[in-house]
Design an enzyme around this catalytic site. Sequence first.
Site, PDB file in Angstrom:
ATOM      1  N   GLU A 213      37.780  35.846  33.161  1.00  0.00           N
ATOM      2  CA  GLU A 213      37.123  34.624  33.651  1.00  0.00           C
ATOM      3  C   GLU A 213      36.153  34.005  32.658  1.00  0.00           C
ATOM      4  O   GLU A 213      34.940  34.044  32.845  1.00  0.00           O
ATOM      5  CB  GLU A 213      36.395  34.909  34.975  1.00  0.00           C
ATOM      6  CG  GLU A 213      37.314  35.309  36.091  1.00  0.00           C
ATOM      7  CD  GLU A 213      36.669  35.194  37.486  1.00  0.00           C
ATOM      8  OE1 GLU A 213      35.523  34.736  37.571  1.00  0.00           O
ATOM      9  OE2 GLU A 213      37.339  35.560  38.461  1.00  0.00           O
TER      10      GLU A 213
ATOM     11  N   GLU B  79      43.027  38.981  40.164  1.00  0.00           N
ATOM     12  CA  GLU B  79      42.011  39.221  41.192  1.00  0.00           C
ATOM     13  C   GLU B  79      42.267  38.309  42.372  1.00  0.00           C
ATOM     14  O   GLU B  79      42.635  37.145  42.209  1.00  0.00           O
ATOM     15  CB  GLU B  79      40.576  38.916  40.702  1.00  0.00           C
ATOM     16  CG  GLU B  79      40.000  39.950  39.784  1.00  0.00           C
ATOM     17  CD  GLU B  79      38.566  39.649  39.363  1.00  0.00           C
ATOM     18  OE1 GLU B  79      37.841  38.977  40.135  1.00  0.00           O
ATOM     19  OE2 GLU B  79      38.191  40.069  38.265  1.00  0.00           O
TER      20      GLU B  79
HETATM   21  C1  FCB Z   1      35.173  37.359  40.137  1.00  0.00           C
HETATM   22  C2  FCB Z   1      34.741  38.359  39.097  1.00  0.00           C
HETATM   23  C3  FCB Z   1      34.602  39.760  39.640  1.00  0.00           C
HETATM   24  C4  FCB Z   1      33.999  39.775  41.022  1.00  0.00           C
HETATM   25  C5  FCB Z   1      34.723  38.825  41.939  1.00  0.00           C
HETATM   26  C6  FCB Z   1      34.207  38.812  43.339  1.00  0.00           C
HETATM   27  O1  FCB Z   1      34.769  36.084  39.753  1.00  0.00           O
HETATM   28  O2  FCB Z   1      35.642  38.388  38.035  1.00  0.00           O
HETATM   29  O3  FCB Z   1      33.871  40.509  38.720  1.00  0.00           O
HETATM   30  O4  FCB Z   1      32.661  39.529  40.956  1.00  0.00           O
HETATM   31  O5  FCB Z   1      34.643  37.526  41.415  1.00  0.00           O
END
Ligand code: FCB
Length: 487
Positions: free
Chosen positions: A204, A393
Site C-alpha cells: 500500500e 488484503e
Molecule cells: C491496510 C493495511 C494493513 C491493515 C489493514 C486493516 O490498509 O495494509 O496493515 O492495517 O489495512
Amino acid sequence: MPSRLTRRRTLLTAAGASALAAAAYGSAHTSSRTAQSPRRPAGFPDGFRWGTATSAYQVEGGAHEDGRGPSIWDTFTREPGRIRDGSTGDVSVDHYHRYREDVALMKSLGAHTYRFSIAWPRVFPEGKGKANPGGLDFYDRLVDELLAAGIEPYATLYHWDLPQALQDRGGWESRDTAQAFGDYAAYVAGRLTDRVRQVFTINEMQTFVEQGHETGNFAPGLKLPPGRLNQVRHHAVLAHGLAVQAVRASGRRGTRVGPAENIATAVPAVETAENIKAAERATRELNAPYLTVMMEGRYTDAYLAKAGRDAPRFTDAELKIISSKVDFVGLNVYAPSQYVLASEAAPGFTPVPFPASHPHMASSWLLLGPEVLYWAPRNAARLWPVKDIFITENGASAADEPTPDGTVHDVDRVMYLRNCLMHLQRATAEAVPVRGYFLWSLLDNFEWADGYATRFGLVHVDYATQRRTPKLSAEFYREVISRNALA
Ligand code: FCB
C-alpha cells in the site's frame, strides 16, 4: 441529465446479470454439484489459493531482539497523541515467539498460503550498509514451519516499518531510500528465495505515502507540501521497480514478484455501460502516481497537468525501472474510493459523494461497499495487461465482544466477508484472473494509529494473556476454504 437517467435504467449488463444469478444460485461451473444440492453456493475456480495476511510491526513484537534497529513506527508510537490508546508494537501479539502456535492456527483453517512481511530494520538495522547476521533467522524459522505445515509463504518486503536511520537521512523524500530498498530486496532475495517463491515489494504505497507524508496520521507523521509529496510518491514507485529488478537479479530463477497495492477503486453507482466506462477512467486517474505509472510506464497527462509546477522530477530511465514487468498484481481491497456516474464533460466521470448515513464497520473508513471486490480486480484487468491478480488484503474490523467463555460471535464480520466473497466470486465467474485471496487478518493486532482498540482478526487475542481464541468468522473461513465456495 435526463438522458443519463433513462440510460441508467437499462443498465445491468447481461454478463453482470447472469453472474449475479450465478452467485445466488450456483454457476454453470458447479452445476453438477448444484443439481444434487440445489442450495449449494457457487464455487471459486479449482486451485484458488486461500490464506491470511499480517505484517511485521503489527504482530511480531520482539522489538529489541536479535539486533533489530528502530523503525519509524517505534519513534512515532512514542510521540504523545499519535496512537489512539497510547500503545506500541513492542510486544503486540508476540508472533516473534508464538509463530508455531500461529502457524498451527493457520493449518486448522485449512489455509493454503500466508502473507507476512519482513522487517527491514531487523535485516539492516541502519537501513543499509552492514546486514545484521541474524536478521533473517526469524523468517527462516517461520518459513520452515509454514512449509512443514503445507502452507506456502508469500513475503512482503516493506509494510511501512522504515529503518529510523533512513528517515534521519530524509526518508522517502530522498532518492537514496529507494536505492537502499533495492539493495535490501536483493539481500533478502539472495537468502530466502530457495523457499519463498512469491514476493511482494511494497504494501500500500498510497496509504503509507499519504497517511505518513500528507495527513501525518501515520509514521513519520509529516505534512508535506504538494511538490515534496509528489517526489515521495515517485520515490515509492521507483523503490518498487528497483526491488522487482533486484529480486530478478538475486533471487532463485522463477521467483515471482509484484506489488501489493491498495488500488483506489471507482465503482459505477448504477451499472450501465457508460458508468462502467466512467469507473474505469476514474480508477486509472485515481491511481495515476501508483499502479497506473507502474503498469503503464508513464504518468497520465491529467496527473501531470494537475500537478503543474509540483509534478515530480523524473527521468525516462526511472520510468522504465518503475514499470519493470511484474508477475502478478496484489490488490488490497476494502472499500470503494468513490461511486461514479458517467459525465459528458471531461474527465468523463462525476463522483457520487458518500452520504452521512452510509454504513461502515468498526473503523469509520471501512465504508460498506462489498461490490468493490468485483470492481477492483475487474477494473485492473480491463485497464492493464495483468495475468494474475491476488487479493492481498480484505477483511473487517468489528466490535468483537467476547462472551464469558471467551468466544466471539462476530456475525457482522461473517456477513461482511460473505458479501465481499460473493462479489469476488462474480469476478472469477467472469474470468477476471484472480488466483487467490488473503484475509486480513489471522489475528487481532496493532492497527496503526488505532492501536489495539480496533480488531481485524479471525482469531481473538486477549492482549493481557496472549490467549488466542478463534472467532465465529474463523469457522466461516474454514468452511469457505474447505468448500472452495461461499459458506
Ligand atoms: C491496510 C493495511 C494493513 C491493515 C489493514 C486493516 O490498509 O495494509 O496493515 O492495517 O489495512
